[in-house]
Design a protein around this motif. Structure first.
Motif, PDB file in Angstrom:
ATOM      1  N   GLU A  13       9.980  15.646  -2.624  1.00  0.00           N
ATOM      2  CA  GLU A  13       8.567  15.290  -2.527  1.00  0.00           C
ATOM      3  C   GLU A  13       8.414  13.811  -2.163  1.00  0.00           C
ATOM      4  O   GLU A  13       7.614  13.448  -1.316  1.00  0.00           O
TER       5      GLU A  13
ATOM      6  N   VAL B 121       0.836  -1.191   0.000  1.00  0.00           N
ATOM      7  CA  VAL B 121       0.000   0.000   0.000  1.00  0.00           C
ATOM      8  C   VAL B 121       0.871   1.242   0.000  1.00  0.00           C
ATOM      9  O   VAL B 121       0.570   2.247  -0.648  1.00  0.00           O
ATOM     10  N   ARG B 122       1.979   1.150   0.708  1.00  0.00           N
ATOM     11  CA  ARG B 122       2.910   2.280   0.772  1.00  0.00           C
ATOM     12  C   ARG B 122       3.417   2.613  -0.636  1.00  0.00           C
ATOM     13  O   ARG B 122       3.478   3.771  -1.031  1.00  0.00           O
TER      14      ARG B 122
ATOM     15  N   SER C  34      10.767  11.804  -0.861  1.00  0.00           N
ATOM     16  CA  SER C  34      11.427  11.444   0.392  1.00  0.00           C
ATOM     17  C   SER C  34      10.557  11.772   1.585  1.00  0.00           C
ATOM     18  O   SER C  34      10.722  11.209   2.660  1.00  0.00           O
ATOM     19  N   ARG C  35       9.646  12.736   1.369  1.00  0.00           N
ATOM     20  CA  ARG C  35       8.810  13.165   2.485  1.00  0.00           C
ATOM     21  C   ARG C  35       7.798  12.107   2.893  1.00  0.00           C
ATOM     22  O   ARG C  35       7.251  12.154   3.988  1.00  0.00           O
ATOM     23  N   ILE C  36       7.543  11.173   2.003  1.00  0.00           N
ATOM     24  CA  ILE C  36       6.524  10.168   2.313  1.00  0.00           C
ATOM     25  C   ILE C  36       7.013   9.274   3.448  1.00  0.00           C
ATOM     26  O   ILE C  36       8.182   8.918   3.514  1.00  0.00           O
ATOM     27  N   LEU C  37       6.102   8.956   4.299  1.00  0.00           N
ATOM     28  CA  LEU C  37       6.413   8.137   5.465  1.00  0.00           C
ATOM     29  C   LEU C  37       7.023   6.790   5.046  1.00  0.00           C
ATOM     30  O   LEU C  37       6.632   6.231   4.032  1.00  0.00           O
TER      31      LEU C  37
ATOM     32  N   ASN D  28       0.825   7.129  -6.254  1.00  0.00           N
ATOM     33  CA  ASN D  28      -0.253   8.117  -6.292  1.00  0.00           C
ATOM     34  C   ASN D  28       0.280   9.543  -6.147  1.00  0.00           C
ATOM     35  O   ASN D  28      -0.113  10.451  -6.870  1.00  0.00           O
ATOM     36  N   ARG D  29       1.185   9.697  -5.187  1.00  0.00           N
ATOM     37  CA  ARG D  29       1.774  11.021  -4.967  1.00  0.00           C
ATOM     38  C   ARG D  29       2.524  11.476  -6.200  1.00  0.00           C
ATOM     39  O   ARG D  29       2.425  12.629  -6.616  1.00  0.00           O
TER      40      ARG D  29
ATOM     41  N   PHE E  91       1.923   1.924  -3.394  1.00  0.00           N
ATOM     42  CA  PHE E  91       0.752   2.463  -4.088  1.00  0.00           C
ATOM     43  C   PHE E  91       0.607   3.960  -3.788  1.00  0.00           C
ATOM     44  O   PHE E  91       0.389   4.788  -4.678  1.00  0.00           O
ATOM     45  N   LEU E  92       0.809   4.291  -2.503  1.00  0.00           N
ATOM     46  CA  LEU E  92       0.716   5.695  -2.078  1.00  0.00           C
ATOM     47  C   LEU E  92       1.799   6.527  -2.765  1.00  0.00           C
ATOM     48  O   LEU E  92       1.548   7.643  -3.237  1.00  0.00           O
TER      49      LEU E  92
END
Lengths: 639, 130
Positions: free
Chosen positions: A227, A177-178, A229-232, A184-185, A180-181
């Motif tokens: 952008e 899912v990560r 790298s900011r994702i959890l 999406n971003r 996938f996120l």
């Protein structure tokens, strides 16, 4: 792709293949073994994902095809016949070979499509899972390729094409899912193509911690990196300008990478070492204190403490190199199945003690000798089912591998319940060929038989193979063992079977050695080679022809004056007594004359530099507590 | 972060309390709590919170479950900051809610740090865009 991922891939896929083979053999024994079916299905599934991540498409396709087959078994749509089993075994082998070829980076000669075609053929007509899913992936790939091409055409001064590799944190949960996120971003500020592994695989978590894609965006590299790298849970977002022909990763420096290059270490072992390191630093600060206070009593106490610590640390560090013997033995059920099937014999394998651990270098070296012994046992030891029935034996032969720990050594016994050896005949042959002299045949003992069998070239001779019941390469087996400081012994009973006993050192890094003095220097003789040490007077040494011997109990033992052999000056002892170390050499026992025997000690073996590597009679060196360098003698090759 | 208003939608009191404690300690204000999806959607309308935590698996309430709640909220307020709270097994649901506009997710069991990290990311992005 990062080299460490590559290494990890090969290490892990090797492990999975071993598990696969193990489960396959189980499955062949019991075609209804659902657990084995599920295991293999899961393994293939994992391998597929891993291979796809690495972009080893051939491997991924093959694993995929096999996954489909096992899915068929799982759903009871496919029946497991021996013909089907053969195809599966072959494909599993092909997978292993292909992996090896890719790893060695010398070009791939294996044609995967042939195997996939054969796999498809075993799927019943009308069964389309395989066809469909395979087609889907290959079609999918073409599409993503096209997509990338399409994006390439859109690159202009406002739009950049970047390749992105995302690496997730190991603790990342729901990485599918990560991913996938992340995609999406990314779609928020660009167009995406060439997602590897495929989006489906990502969703199904068929990837390790990283995946790649190509993005066309009007933003710059910095923006994209920030952008993403900011994702959890994202450890790293590697963004670079898209390069249509990525360099295929640095080629491994060492092409002969068949050895165990990386290994898993239980965390508790590392923890233990960390604990010891902690205590060590406590001891260190204590010492610093003592230096200031000059407290002698405490210095002594701390030194003892330190001594203990270092010993435990050394022990733990050594354990890091250990691997269970099963690492090698797990391949054997498969090997035995193939070999015995090929020559129409039926053989069961029994393994015990495979959990015992050995130094990984020794493990590497011992694999081949074991295979030799097993091959011999199947070819020549075990009789044909008819012969066995006639002899009143179970038509199914048995080979047993028993691993045990004995007094600082590991002992591996390979035994078969086949026809055994005719010692007399073998000795007779040996005598005819001049390997042993006539008087030596008078007493029959297994060591002499082994000497004959391992005489170079002896066992390869056809006529003797038939007599001895033993085939190729026993000399190689013995050599290999001796190189790593091991020993080969033989027990056999005519009509009952044969046992080869391999005695191996626990580790190559530290050995027990007898320290002896010659001239001004100390030398170390590996304890494994030593039978006993005796003192004799000069007149007990008797000249025979051009050699010297001593009589020890009822045995005549040739004497080697080590000083003379190694061209060292020696000092004769004052009391007229001569120290002789009796060693078990290559062909016979020898008595080594030394100036003085000091005693036993654990020594850390350091290899000699390459410029002095091939010095005859020297196996390595070690450093004593007082800084003196001591040579370790290579008894097998001293004379 | 100080004073941001959080709405907690979760059918389990235990989870609501846990999340509440975590966010209050971090200086947020919990403006509302809902024990089912329907209530959650209604409260969102009334409260317009800065952030919503939403348990994706909740019993259906008049055809409203976790996913439909996400759809409803993001339909009415595309800028809604929804964080999905989910167990490991609900991959598909989480995926779907992300497609429907949820901003991020956190997997049970989570630590206070993890939850606050997710919240910070989501709110950080929200303020950046506005």
């Amino acid at each position: 792709m990062d080299k460490s991922y590559r290494d990890l891939f090969f290490a892990e896929s090797q492990e999975y293949l071993r598990e696969t083979n193990k489960a396959l053999v189980q499955l062949e024994k019991n075609p209804n073994d659902d657990e084995a079916i599920n295991t293999i299905f899961r393994l293939m599934h994992t391998l597929k994902g891993m291979a796809a991540t690495m972009r080893y498409d051939d491997l991924a396709d093959l694993a995929h095809a096999l996954e489909d087959v096992f899915d068929g078994f799982r759903r009871k749509r496919l029946k497991l016949t021996s013909a089907v089993m053969d195809v599966i075994f072959e494909s599993a082998d092909a997978f292993a070979t292909l992996t090896e070829q890719i790893k060695e980076d010398k070009g791939v000669s294996l044609k995967v499509t042939d195997y996939i075609k054969r796999i498809k053929n075993i799927l019943p007509a009308g069964e389309t899972i395989s066809h469909q899913s395979l087609k889907k992936t290959s079609k999918g790939k073409v599409e993503t390729g096209d997509e990338v091409d399409r994006l390439k055409k859109l690159v202009d001064k406002n739009n950049n094409l970047f390749s992105v590799e995302m690496v997730f944190n190991e603790a990342c949960s729901m990485k599918g899912v990560r991913a996938f996120l992340v995609l999406n971003r990314a779609k928020d500020f660009g167009q995406i193509a060439g997602v590897t592994p495929s989006e489906d695989d990502l969703k199904n978590e068929n990837f390790e911690l990283n995946f790649k894609f190509v993005i066309l965006t009007d933003k710059n590299e910095k923006f994209v990196t920030e952008e993403l790298s900011r994702i959890l849970e994202v450890d790293e977002a590697k963004v670079s300008v898209y390069d249509p022909e990525p360099s295929k990763g640095k080629k491994g420096a060492n092409p002969m990478l068949k050895k165990i290059q990386s290994m898993r270490i239980p965390v508790e072992r590392l923890d233990k070492i960390m604990n010891l390191m902690g205590e060590l630093s406590i001891a260190k600060s204590r010492l610093v204190q003592i230096v200031q206070t000059k407290d002698h009593a405490r210095l002594e106490e701390t030194t003892h403490f330190l001594e203990r610590l270092v010993a435990s640390l050394q022990e733990e560090a050594l354990k890091l190199r250990l691997l269970p013997v099963s690492f090698v033995l797990d391949n054997f059920p498969r090997l035995i199945r193939d070999l015995s099937k090929k020559i129409g014999k039926s053989v069961d394998l029994e393994i015990s003690g495979s959990e015992i651990e050995l130094d990984r270098i020794i493990l590497d070296e011992v694999g081949d000798p074991l295979i030799h012994l097993i091959r011999n046992a199947i070819d020549h030891g075990i009789e044909s089912p008819q012969e066995r029935t006639r002899a009143g034996k179970n038509p199914k032969g048995k080979i047993a591998i028993d691993v045990s720990r004995q007094k600082g050594h590991i002992v591996v016994e390979v035994s078969d319940n086949g026809k055994g050896m005719d010692f007399e005949k073998i000795l007779h042959q040996g005598q005819e060929r001049g390997i042993i002299s006539i008087d030596e045949t008078s007493g029959i003992d297994s060591d002499k038989v082994l000497d004959v069998l391992t005489a170079p070239g002896f066992s390869t001779a056809k006529e003797i193979t038939d007599v001895s019941g033993r085939g190729v390469g026993l000399d190689i087996v013995r050599n290999k063992l001796e190189v790593i400081g091991g020993r080969l012994e033989l027990e056999s009973q005519k009509g009952k079977g044969t046992t080869f006993i391999l005695t191996l050192p626990l580790t190559l890094a530290i050995i027990k050695a007898m320290m002896v003095v010659m001239g001004k220097d100390i030398y170390a003789i590996p304890l494994m080679n030593i039978r006993e040490t005796v003192k004799v007077s000069e007149d007990e040494i008797k000249p025979i022809k051009d050699a010297e011997v001593i009589r020890l109990r009822d045995e005549i033992i040739p004497i080697v004056r080590l000083g003379k052999e190694l061209e060292i000056e020696t000092t004769p002892s004052e009391d007229g007594q001569i120290s002789v170390v009796i060693v078990e050499g290559r062909v016979k026992n020898m008595g080594l004359v030394v100036d003085k025997v000091i005693g036993e000690q654990d020594v850390v073996v350091k290899p000699l530099g390459s410029f002095v590597k091939k010095v005859k009679g020297v196996a390595g060196a070690t450093i004593l507590g007082d800084g003196r360098v001591v040579l370790i003698l290579d008894i097998v090759n001293v004379k | 972060m100080e004073g941001k208003r959080v709405l907690i939608i979760d059918d389990a009191l235990f989870m609501r309390n846990l999340i509440k404690d975590i966010v209050i300690k971090a200086g947020f204000e919990v403006c509302g709590e809902a024990a089912n999806a329907l209530e959650g959607v209604e409260q969102y309308r009334d409260l317009k919170p800065d952030l919503v935590t939403l348990d994706i698996v909740m019993p259906k309430m008049e055809e409203m479950d976790g996913i439909t709640a996400v759809k409803q909220i993001t339909g009415e307020d595309p800028a809604a900051n929804i964080i999905i709270v989910s167990a490991l097994a609900e991959r598909r649901l989480v995926e779907e809610s992300l497609t429907c506009g949820a901003k991020d997710f956190v997997v049970k069991p989570f630590t206070a740090e993890k939850l606050l990290e997710v919240i910070a990311k989501v709110l950080g992005e929200g303020t950046k865009e506005s």
